[in-house]
Design a protein around this motif. Structure first.
Motif, PDB file in Angstrom:
ATOM      1  N   PHE A  65      52.399  13.637  69.461  1.00  0.00           N
ATOM      2  CA  PHE A  65      53.038  13.707  70.864  1.00  0.00           C
ATOM      3  C   PHE A  65      52.167  14.938  70.817  1.00  0.00           C
ATOM      4  N   THR A  66      53.299  15.579  71.876  1.00  0.00           N
ATOM      5  CA  THR A  66      52.099  17.119  72.402  1.00  0.00           C
ATOM      6  C   THR A  66      53.570  17.921  70.967  1.00  0.00           C
ATOM      7  N   GLN A  67      53.663  19.102  71.055  1.00  0.00           N
ATOM      8  CA  GLN A  67      54.402  19.773  70.634  1.00  0.00           C
ATOM      9  C   GLN A  67      55.275  20.122  71.910  1.00  0.00           C
ATOM     10  N   GLY A  68      55.304  20.795  73.142  1.00  0.00           N
ATOM     11  CA  GLY A  68      56.489  20.622  74.214  1.00  0.00           C
ATOM     12  C   GLY A  68      57.247  18.931  74.718  1.00  0.00           C
ATOM     13  N   GLN A  69      56.337  17.761  73.688  1.00  0.00           N
ATOM     14  CA  GLN A  69      57.490  16.842  73.771  1.00  0.00           C
ATOM     15  C   GLN A  69      57.836  16.109  72.426  1.00  0.00           C
ATOM     16  N   LEU A  70      57.456  17.019  71.659  1.00  0.00           N
ATOM     17  CA  LEU A  70      58.852  16.611  70.111  1.00  0.00           C
ATOM     18  C   LEU A  70      59.863  17.911  70.653  1.00  0.00           C
ATOM     19  N   PHE A  73      61.353  18.663  73.221  1.00  0.00           N
ATOM     20  CA  PHE A  73      62.362  18.687  73.840  1.00  0.00           C
ATOM     21  C   PHE A  73      62.854  17.298  73.418  1.00  0.00           C
ATOM     22  N   ALA A  74      62.174  16.347  72.845  1.00  0.00           N
ATOM     23  CA  ALA A  74      63.071  14.856  72.668  1.00  0.00           C
ATOM     24  C   ALA A  74      64.423  15.888  71.127  1.00  0.00           C
TER      25      ALA A  74
END
Length: 62
Positions: A2-7, A9-10
């Protein structure tokens, strides 16, 4: 994976979701107490049913 942005956001989504659920439950607590008295009996019955199924499985396995 996962990208840092996805993490990020989650993580933010989980935190906001939990806060929203606590807030919603707090608002509905009076209604829950009024309309759902004795619902713990249903939960205990459900757990007893699962326990009985588990015991039957163990009994017939041997």
């Amino acid at each position: 994976m996962f990208t840092q942005g996805q993490l990020i956001f989650a993580g933010a989504f989980i935190v906001v979701f939990i806060i929203a659920m606590i807030y919603a439950y707090g608002k509905d607590k009076m209604l829950h107490n009024q309309f759902y008295k004795g619902n713990y009996k249903i939960l205990l019955g459900f757990f007893a049913f699962i326990f009985i199924l588990f015991m039957i499985k163990i009994f017939f396995k041997h």
